[in-house]
Design an enzyme around this catalytic site. Structure first.
Site, PDB file in Angstrom:
ATOM      1  N   TYR A  11     -37.329  11.315 -20.829  1.00 32.74           N
ATOM      2  CA  TYR A  11     -38.459  10.422 -21.042  1.00 32.74           C
ATOM      3  C   TYR A  11     -39.807  11.087 -20.825  1.00 32.74           C
ATOM      4  CZ  TYR A  11     -40.368   5.888 -21.955  1.00 32.74           C
ATOM      5  OH  TYR A  11     -41.042   4.852 -22.539  1.00 32.74           O
ATOM      6  N   TRP A  51     -41.654  12.265 -18.438  1.00 29.03           N
ATOM      7  CA  TRP A  51     -42.530  12.150 -17.272  1.00 29.03           C
ATOM      8  C   TRP A  51     -42.047  13.024 -16.114  1.00 29.03           C
ATOM      9  CZ3 TRP A  51     -47.133   9.598 -16.871  1.00 29.03           C
ATOM     10  CH2 TRP A  51     -47.451   8.668 -17.878  1.00 29.03           C
TER      11      TRP A  51
END
Length: 773
Positions: free
Chosen positions: A112, A114
């Site tokens: 994702y 991050w």
């Protein structure tokens, strides 16, 4: 020479000084940040927290019986510590088996983005590059943050990321020219603590204050008064959640019937207004969408709606919408309606006017920076054409081969047999966690790279321990920030942790793809290579960046200031014929023939009020009379650092706080500090009560990111003891167009929990070491 203030370190939530004191990192905000975040220094405690994964692990069932064994025990079984060769050999063998027996489309590459603010140690780049080097994988499309609006805007105005975000009207233009800012969902500065890729200076609050000082007035439209900084003195229209589109339609109705619509702009720059106008006025056989129609839907008096519409037409007005507004049933509609309302006002393309979607959702949106495209680790080409909407992963696992609609195409879910995950925790961002637990029983093998024992790591079969950003060299550089930071390694990796790059290089070597994956470079070589590419692009753009050694010596560099103001769609407004939009008509499409042609009942060809499945006006509200808002937290990024001191300090009785209006608390006999059970038909969690009139009655707020802590690990119907709201949210797409998450369309009830069980979310699972055997 070493800077006595410490080395610089950039995270998604800020830039810091870090130095070792008695072997432990001491982390303090960078002196150049005018508004440092609360999240801050929690990394210091987390680098050697008991939750750190210190060596490779196998789930007990896999260790005893081999891959695929006892899948129903995922999330509940202990783990067995093994050496790197054992774990890498097993993982490579499973990847090879699945791709040979089922094809590469049976592999899902989850990440994702991050995981790290560094440009080199970017987990998403490495996992996708690795999988592309061995034949490809099933990918995901878009993000949980803004999937609905991202699918919509290419049909209506242009691509969301590269146009509406990267070219958003800059804050200096808003501060100078905007006289009325109408904020749907507010501009919560707690969200603006973070920025994907890193934050140098936190500026959102400062720009808002500057706009206020220059005479801008603010109207906060949403269920939470505290979604804007209090110093702005914003008028608060306490909207019922999920009814933004109804309110915008009523505002549009006033503009139209009172002759306040900019007909010249609509004629020059839009198409399809007449079709929408017939719907708006009820000329299509429906009801006029007037303030009197909207008032009982959205809970705002008709006279307030009328007055706001007149103010908007009389002022240089900026309409903003937070990303959270479109994470709901029919989330495409408020975004489309915000664009339409701005077009009716005729201020799109003017300094300080028009619309913006996402101001404050991340710190970087609207930053006045020089446009510059930083290089990244190349991911290569994915030979597998199949990709699923990002929020439909549980559907894909549970319903292989089932058909689904997405943005004009009909497809079938792949038969996923193996999940390879790095740099993310779906137990934070996915909906209906009980359903996700069931879905994660289906893959034959789950492999996870992780720093800490997150809920996703606990549901894995093979776990590789990854380094933190303090344990490796990198550079932070992102196109929404002018600051470039040389991130120096501060401490050695804990235990046997390795960089993601080295983990995937080890897998690639076993699968015959080492040369293709590494190109003969180490991570340090890639860092120098990317920085030299950056310097070359800077030279082509007319400015100079230092060599790597100089950058490291001085700690940071900055892009030059922008040469001209940035105003969204200014060139298009000036000459729509010479500067057409990348839509089918070249104009803003208030009615889209393309979308209408898809024939989706839940997303018609123009913006419309479509009643959500769950809202305070639904029949279900008789059983579950509270609307749950799952906001972003103020003391962590998503679920990151939930075990850190900043996040722990916000807990109530060790659990995530749930904010309630005093009337709702009194009606249930609740007091501040009580532990309550929050529940609906999908699940239940415990939370600690905070009472505040900053929410409208009938609404509760439980932020996302509390680590999932089931009272019966591995069971889909378990109670979350810690307060993760996604045990309550509905796992359904926003519409067939966007298939985004609809987490903000949720009804619940709350009751006191008299004897709450202890929280165990921040305790590691049981680890079995070879000596125990």
């Amino acid at each position: 020479m070493t800077d006595p203030r410490g080395s610089l370190f950039t995270a998604h939530w800020g830039t810091f000084r870090v130095r070792l004191r008695e072997g432990r990192p001491d982390i303090r905000p960078w002196e150049g940040d005018p508004d440092p975040p609360e999240i801050g220094a929690g990394m210091a405690e987390m680098v050697d927290h008991p939750l750190r994964i210190r060596q490779p692990m196998l789930r007990l069932g896999v260790h005893e019986e081999g891959p695929g064994a006892r899948r129903a025990a995922r999330g509940a079984e202990p783990f067995v510590a093994v050496d790197w060769d054992t774990a890498l050999d097993l993982a490579a063998a499973e990847i090879d088996r699945v791709r040979r027996q089922h094809g590469n489309a049976a592999i899902f590459g989850g990440s994702y983005g991050w995981a790290s603010a560094g440009r080199v140690h970017h987990a998403q780049s490495h996992i996708h590059r690795f999988l592309n080097c061995i034949g490809g994988y099933t990918a995901s499309i878009d993000t949980y943050s803004y999937a609905a609006v991202s699918a919509l805007t290419p049909h209506v105005v242009g691509p969301f990321r590269t146009m509406l975000l990267d070219q958003a009207t800059s804050w200096d233009q808003i501060a100078r020219h905007t006289r009325l800012m109408v904020m749907f969902g507010g501009i919560p500065v707690r969200n603006a603590q973070v920025n994907s890729g890193g934050v140098g200076r936190h500026t959102t609050r400062l720009w808002l204050r500057r706009a206020r000082a220059n005479g801008c007035a603010f109207v906060n439209v949403g269920p939470g008064r505290d979604d804007v900084p209090p110093e702005l003195g914003a008028e608060w229209l306490a909207l019922r959640p999920g009814t933004d589109t109804a309110l915008m339609l009523a505002l549009a109705h006033v503009l139209e019937v009172e002759g306040l619509t900019d007909t010249d702009f609509l004629a020059r720059c839009t198409t399809g207004y007449e079709r929408f106008r017939a719907y708006l006025l009820g000329e299509d056989g429906g009801q006029p969408r007037s303030p009197e129609w909207a008032a009982p839907i959205c809970g705002i008096p008709a006279q307030s709606i009328t007055a706001l519409a007149r103010r908007m037409a009389a002022s240089r007005c900026m309409i903003t919408m937070a990303w959270s507004v479109q994470r709901a049933d029919h989330g495409e509609q408020p975004a489309w309606m915000a664009i339409t309302l701005a077009a009716m006002l005729g201020q799109i393309g003017l300094p300080g006017g028009g619309f913006g979607i996402g101001y404050g959702s991340e710190n970087g949106i609207g930053n006045p920076v020089t446009p510059f495209r930083f290089p990244a680790i190349p991911q290569g080409r994915n030979p597998v054409a199949e990709a699923i909407p990002v929020a439909r992963i549980a559907d894909a696992l549970l319903l292989p081969g089932a058909p689904y609609d997405f943005n004009g195409r009909r497809a079938r879910y792949p038969d996923l047999r193996l999940i390879l995950w790095a740099g993310g925790n779906p137990f934070h961002h996915h909906q209906d966690l009980g359903r996700l637990v069931r879905a994660l029983r289906r893959p034959e093998t789950i492999i996870v790279n992780e720093i800490w024992w997150t809920p996703m790591a606990r549901h894995a079969d093979i776990v590789f321990p990854a380094t933190t950003a303090l344990e490796r060299e990198d550079i932070a550089m992102t196109h929404w920030e002018p600051v470039i930071t040389a991130m120096r390694q501060v401490m050695p990796p804990l235990g046997q942790a390795r960089d993601d790059y080295d983990i995937f290089a080890g897998l690639a070597r076993r699968l015959g793809a080492w040369e293709a994956f590494t190109e003969g470079r180490s991570a340090a070589d890639w860092l120098r290579h990317l920085w030299e590419q950056t310097r070359q692009r800077a030279a082509e753009a007319g400015f100079t960046l230092p060599d790597l050694d100089t950058l490291r010596a001085q700690g940071m560099a900055e892009l030059p200031p922008p040469q001209r103001p940035q105003v969204l769609l200014a060139a298009f407004r000036a000459d729509p014929e010479a500067n057409p939009l990348p839509t089918p008509s070249g104009r803003i499409e208030i009615f889209s023939r393309t979308i209408a042609g898809f024939g989706y009942p839940d997303c018609p060809g123009h913006p419309a009020w479509l009643e959500p499945r769950e809202w305070l006006g639904a029949p279900l509200a008789a059983r579950y009379p509270l609307h749950l808002i799952s906001s972003q937290p103020r003391a962590r990024l998503h679920a990151q650092l939930d075990a850190g001191p900043a996040s722990r300090a916000t807990k109530v009785a060790g659990r995530e706080p749930i904010m309630m209006h005093p009337e709702d608390a009194a009606r249930r006999g609740l007091a501040a500090g009580d532990v309550v059970r929050v529940f609906n038909d999908r699940g239940a969690c415990l939370a600690g009560v905070v009472i505040s009139d900053a929410l409208r009655p009938g609404v509760v707020r439980l932020s996302t990111g509390a680590w999932y802590d089931p009272d019966r690990p591995g069971e889909p119907d378990a109670l979350c003891k810690h307060g993760n709201p996604n045990v309550l949210t509905r796992d359904a797409g926003s519409s067939a167009l966007g298939q985004g998450p609809s987490a903000q369309s949720v009804l619940v009830e709350v009751e006191r929990c008299p004897d709450p069980p202890p929280v165990t979310a921040h305790l590691p699972p049981r680890i079995i070491f070879p000596s125990e055997g």
